[in-house]
Design a protein around this motif. Structure first.
Motif, PDB file in Angstrom:
ATOM      1  N   LEU A  64     101.284  57.957  43.131  1.00 26.73           N
ATOM      2  CA  LEU A  64     100.209  57.307  43.862  1.00 26.73           C
ATOM      3  C   LEU A  64      98.855  57.889  43.469  1.00 26.73           C
ATOM      4  O   LEU A  64      97.893  57.149  43.235  1.00 26.73           O
ATOM      5  CB  LEU A  64     100.439  57.461  45.368  1.00 26.73           C
ATOM      6  N   SER A  94     101.278  50.124  55.345  1.00 27.67           N
ATOM      7  CA  SER A  94     100.111  50.346  54.495  1.00 27.67           C
ATOM      8  C   SER A  94     100.135  49.382  53.323  1.00 27.67           C
ATOM      9  O   SER A  94     101.156  49.139  52.710  1.00 27.67           O
ATOM     10  CB  SER A  94     100.065  51.785  54.003  1.00 27.67           C
ATOM     11  N   VAL A 103     106.606  57.589  48.635  1.00 28.15           N
ATOM     12  CA  VAL A 103     105.454  57.050  49.334  1.00 28.15           C
ATOM     13  C   VAL A 103     105.861  55.773  50.053  1.00 28.15           C
ATOM     14  O   VAL A 103     106.458  54.888  49.450  1.00 28.15           O
ATOM     15  CB  VAL A 103     104.293  56.775  48.353  1.00 28.15           C
ATOM     16  N   SER A 104     105.521  55.704  51.309  1.00 28.32           N
ATOM     17  CA  SER A 104     105.797  54.528  52.118  1.00 28.32           C
ATOM     18  C   SER A 104     105.129  53.301  51.518  1.00 28.32           C
ATOM     19  O   SER A 104     103.976  53.367  51.082  1.00 28.32           O
ATOM     20  CB  SER A 104     105.265  54.765  53.531  1.00 28.32           C
ATOM     21  N   GLY A 105     105.859  52.203  51.501  1.00 27.50           N
ATOM     22  CA  GLY A 105     105.287  50.956  51.008  1.00 27.50           C
ATOM     23  C   GLY A 105     105.228  50.850  49.507  1.00 27.50           C
ATOM     24  O   GLY A 105     104.596  49.958  48.959  1.00 27.50           O
ATOM     25  N   SER A 106     105.881  51.757  48.806  1.00 35.68           N
ATOM     26  CA  SER A 106     105.830  51.767  47.347  1.00 35.68           C
ATOM     27  C   SER A 106     107.040  52.499  46.809  1.00 35.68           C
ATOM     28  O   SER A 106     107.662  53.298  47.506  1.00 35.68           O
ATOM     29  CB  SER A 106     104.555  52.488  46.886  1.00 35.68           C
ATOM     30  N   GLN A 118      97.144  56.334  54.040  1.00 37.10           N
ATOM     31  CA  GLN A 118      98.138  55.797  54.968  1.00 37.10           C
ATOM     32  C   GLN A 118      99.549  55.921  54.401  1.00 37.10           C
ATOM     33  O   GLN A 118     100.487  56.253  55.133  1.00 37.10           O
ATOM     34  CB  GLN A 118      97.829  54.327  55.282  1.00 37.10           C
ATOM     35  N   ARG A 119      99.694  55.662  53.115  1.00 41.51           N
ATOM     36  CA  ARG A 119     101.022  55.764  52.498  1.00 41.51           C
ATOM     37  C   ARG A 119     101.505  57.209  52.489  1.00 41.51           C
ATOM     38  O   ARG A 119     102.680  57.472  52.741  1.00 41.51           O
ATOM     39  CB  ARG A 119     101.002  55.183  51.089  1.00 41.51           C
TER      40      ARG A 119
END
Length: 160
Positions: free
Chosen positions: A131, A71, A121-124, A63-64
Motif C-alpha cells: 500500500l 475503505s 490491508v483491509s479492502g485490498s 483507513q485501510r
C-alpha cells in the motif's frame, strides 16, 4: 529500519528531495485558486481535482491500515468532484486538508515497526508495504500530471 526508510520516501514524495524532481508540495507552490480551478480541457481534471483525489487516497490508505473494511468505497463522483467553490479560502482549505492527510499517513507509518509492513490491508490484496509503495507511485504519477498541467496556457490565468 524499513519503516523509517518508507516514511522518508513518503516525506520526499510530498515535501521534496525526491530524485525524480519536484515533490507534490513543491509542484503546488505558487498555484493559486484560479490556476487550480482552471479547466484544462480535453477531459482532463483540474489541478484542484487532482489534489482532492490525492488527499482522498491518502485518507483511504490510513483507513485501510486501521482495518476499515469499507475503505475505498466512494460515492460516485467523490473521487473527482466538481469544484463548486473556487475561492482562495476554499483552495487554502483544500491544500491544508491535503497536507494533513499526508501528515496523518506519515505519522501512522512512523509509529509502525517493520513486522507490521507485512500485515494484510483491509479492502485490498496488498500488505501495508504494498500500500505504501502504491501511494508513493500514486504521488509521483499525479505530481507529474500537475507539473505538466501547470504549463497549459489556460491553467496559467493567474500569470504565475
Amino acid at each position: 529500519t524499513e519503516t523509517a526508510f518508507l516514511a522518508d520516501q513518503l516525506e520526499r514524495s510530498f515535501y521534496g528531495g525526491a530524485w525524480h524532481g519536484l515533490a507534490l508540495a513543491e509542484t503546488l507552490e505558487q498555484v493559486d485558486a484560479s490556476m487550480a480551478s482552471a479547466d484544462a480541457g480535453a477531459g482532463c481534471h483540474s489541478l484542484w481535482q487532482m489534489v482532492h483525489h490525492l488527499r482522498i487516497w491518502l485518507e483511504i490508505a490510513c483507513q485501510r491500515i486501521e482495518g476499515d473494511p469499507r475503505s475505498g468505497e466512494l460515492a460516485p463522483g467523490a473521487d473527482w468532484p466538481e469544484i463548486t467553490d473556487s475561492s482562495a479560502a476554499a483552495w487554502q482549505a483544500t491544500t491544508v486538508a491535503f497536507e494533513e492527510a499526508h501528515r496523518r499517513l506519515h505519522a501512522k507509518l512512523r509509529a509502525m515497526d517493520d513486522a507490521e509492513l507485512a500485515n494484510p490491508v483491509s479492502g485490498s490484496d496488498a500488505t501495508v508495504r504494498g500500500l505504501i509503495f502504491g501511494i508513493l507511485q500514486h504521488n509521483a504519477y499525479h505530481g507529474g500530471q500537475i507539473a505538466c498541467l501547470k504549463k497549459v496556457p489556460g491553467a496559467r490565468r493567474s500569470g504565475k
